[in-house]
Design an enzyme around this catalytic site. Structure first.
Site, PDB file in Angstrom:
ATOM      1  CD  GLU A   1      -3.807  -3.016  -8.761  1.00 40.33           C
ATOM      2  OE1 GLU A   1      -3.562  -1.901  -8.262  1.00 40.33           O
ATOM      3  OE2 GLU A   1      -3.850  -4.064  -8.081  1.00 40.33           O
ATOM      4  CD  GLU A   2      -3.486  -6.600  -5.802  1.00 41.94           C
ATOM      5  OE1 GLU A   2      -2.552  -5.904  -5.370  1.00 41.94           O
ATOM      6  OE2 GLU A   2      -4.646  -6.507  -5.378  1.00 41.94           O
TER       7      GLU A   2
ATOM      8  CG  HIS B   1      -2.511  -6.722  -0.561  1.00 45.22           C
ATOM      9  ND1 HIS B   1      -1.445  -6.012  -1.071  1.00 45.22           N
ATOM     10  CD2 HIS B   1      -3.504  -6.588  -1.475  1.00 45.22           C
ATOM     11  CE1 HIS B   1      -1.786  -5.478  -2.238  1.00 45.22           C
ATOM     12  NE2 HIS B   1      -3.045  -5.814  -2.503  1.00 45.22           N
TER      13      HIS B   1
ATOM     14  CD  GLU C   1      -7.219  -1.267  -6.629  1.00 39.99           C
ATOM     15  OE1 GLU C   1      -7.557  -1.874  -5.578  1.00 39.99           O
ATOM     16  OE2 GLU C   1      -6.414  -1.754  -7.416  1.00 39.99           O
TER      17      GLU C   1
ATOM     18  CG  HIS D   1      -7.216  -5.466  -9.773  1.00 43.36           C
ATOM     19  ND1 HIS D   1      -6.876  -6.477  -8.889  1.00 43.36           N
ATOM     20  CD2 HIS D   1      -7.294  -4.338  -9.014  1.00 43.36           C
ATOM     21  CE1 HIS D   1      -6.746  -5.985  -7.671  1.00 43.36           C
ATOM     22  NE2 HIS D   1      -6.999  -4.689  -7.713  1.00 43.36           N
TER      23      HIS D   1
ATOM     24  CG  ASP E   1      -7.139  -5.319  -3.516  1.00 44.90           C
ATOM     25  OD1 ASP E   1      -7.457  -4.732  -4.573  1.00 44.90           O
ATOM     26  OD2 ASP E   1      -5.959  -5.435  -3.125  1.00 44.90           O
TER      27      ASP E   1
END
Length: 468
Positions: A212-213, A313, A239, A166, A178
């Site tokens: 995706e997140e 994140h 991922e 993603h 990510d």
């Protein structure tokens, strides 16, 4: 007669003096045990740790004609993608800037491909839908996916390999790892395969999903609405929950042991463990990947970077934390595995190859060890039975070589066992107590950015418990 008996007695006495008595074997002093532990500790830090962080040399543009993954080229793509900034689903950065950049690269790849040998179809798919996740209804609208179909000319296979990652990121995070590094890995894999005269049987779907997140929307949208979804028979999901290291295979299958045969054969830098699979699927870690969605429809692999997980994140998930060597490690593995899986005969009918779970782990990143779960159970029961048998043999031998009765030895053994169990319980309870105290003061995961703190905070209490 008396003189004769006296003479024999004197001779026996004299001969007994000449007998050399066997001295008991010298025992190794107890403090040498510390040296034994030190040896294994040094071996761990001298061999295991360096092997864990060892990365291959990054290829440059000078190696482009060799048909190998070029980390330098992938890194340039990652530079542009990461510099867009946070790419949250629904924002201009994600829906326009990131999308246009990836499409531009894909068009360049298509133009440079061997068009006499391969077909490349590029499509942007928008989808809306809903699905139940846990106790709530997960809804999405207008999620954008980039779908690339890559196949050899005149291919008649109706079974496809799906490769997914993603390009959206978490709020406030540039998403370099990510999953920017995985997106550029997919682009480079496509570029290399499309410019190398190496045919493959099954068409490959490269799915670069833009949602995706915030709820695994992109993967769900593809599987429920796209025309290619029904042909996809295996998935390679990419991922990241860390940055700048190796990627680990932490999920496989489910219940398709044949997949590990391909990973073992084609992964150039294997790093895999069934323990991670057990932990992740147990629900202890409150997280999901697109593999959660895909595994309901097909078997496959779930890869993720995990080293330096404290950047996950956050605003620190930036380009400067990802060396080219990390991209090379992932690229070498994924390129080789995609090539191998695209020729897998099992893809024609994966249902026929569905079998039990397999236990797998790598050995120092050199090779993969795998065996069926039934074999693992037999090994565990066998080792446990042998251990119990050896304990009883040892107790019997201790009793036979001393004046202590077997009952006395058993009583002492039970006492030692109880002490060991108490130490084990304390070794669990004390670290939990330390973690609870840190949570109370708002200092959760204090060790995350400084892993050496774990020794003082958690290892030391365990050692104190063990010395109890």
């Amino acid at each position: 007669m008396g003189d004769k008996e006296q003479l024999m007695s004197d001779e026996c006495l004299e001969s007994s003096k000449n007998v050399v008595r066997k001295q008991p074997a010298a025992k190794v002093p107890w403090y040498f045990a510390n040296g034994f532990l030190l040896f294994w500790g040094l071996l761990f830090f001298a061999v295991v740790i360096p092997r864990m962080y060892k990365l291959p040399q990054a290829n440059t543009m000078e190696d482009a004609k060799k048909g190998v993954f070029i980390a330098e080229r992938a890194y340039k793509n990652l530079y542009h993608l990461a510099n867009i900034g946070p790419k949250v689903t629904g924002t201009e950065e994600n829906e326009v800037q990131a999308l246009n950049f990836i499409l531009k690269e894909l068009e360049a790849i298509k133009a440079a491909s061997l068009q006499d040998l391969f077909d490349i179809e590029i499509e942007v798919a928008q989808s809306s839908g809903a699905w139940v996740r846990g106790t709530y209804l997960n809804m999405y609208q207008g999620v954008q996916n980039i779908v690339v179909k890559f196949s050899t000319k005149n291919s008649t296979s109706e079974t496809y390999l799906l490769v997914n990652s993603h390009f959206d990121s978490g709020p406030g995070s540039p998403g370099a790892a990510d999953a920017g590094c995985m997106v550029v890995t997919m682009l480079e894999v496509l570029r290399v395969m499309s410019t190398t005269r190496q045919r493959f049987d099954h068409p490959i779907i490269f799915l670069l999903n833009g949602g995706e997140e915030l709820g695994l929307h992109g993967g769900h949208a593809f599987m429920t609405t796209h025309r290619y979804a029904k042909y996809c028979k295996a998935v390679i999901n990419l991922e990241a929950a860390g940055s700048g290291g190796k990627e680990v295979l932490f999920q496989s299958g489910p219940r398709h042991a044949w997949l590990m045969k391909y990973y073992k054969k084609f992964a150039k830098h294997p790093l895999a463990t069934a323990m991670a699979e057990e932990i992740y699927q147990s629900g202890i870690i409150p997280s999901n990947t697109d593999f959660t969605t895909f595994s309901k429809y097909m078997p496959g692999f779930d890869f993720a970077q995990f080293i330096n997980g404290y950047v996950y994140h956050t605003k620190y998930d930036a380009l400067d934390r990802i060396p080219r060597e990390s991209l090379q490690n992932t690229g070498d593995n994924i390129l080789s595995i995609v090539r191998g899986m695209a020729n897998a005969t099992e893809l024609y009918d994966t249902a026929a190859y569905k079998s039990g779970t397999t236990v797998f782990f790598d050995f120092l990143g050199l090779t993969l060890v795998q065996y069926p779960l039934a074999t693992a159970k037999n090994l565990n029961f066998g080792v446990a039975a042998a251990a119990v048998l050896l304990v009883f043999i040892s107790m019997w031998r201790m009793s036979s070589m001393s004046e202590v009765t077997i009952c006395n030895v058993i009583v002492r053994f039970i006492l030692v066992l109880v002490l060991q169990l108490v130490s084990f319980v304390l070794s669990l309870a004390l670290p939990v107590a330390v973690a609870y105290v840190f949570d109370m003061f708002g200092m959760s995961l204090t060790y995350y950015s400084t892993p050496w703190l774990m020794i003082c905070l958690y290892v030391c209490p365990i050692l104190c418990s063990a010395s109890y």
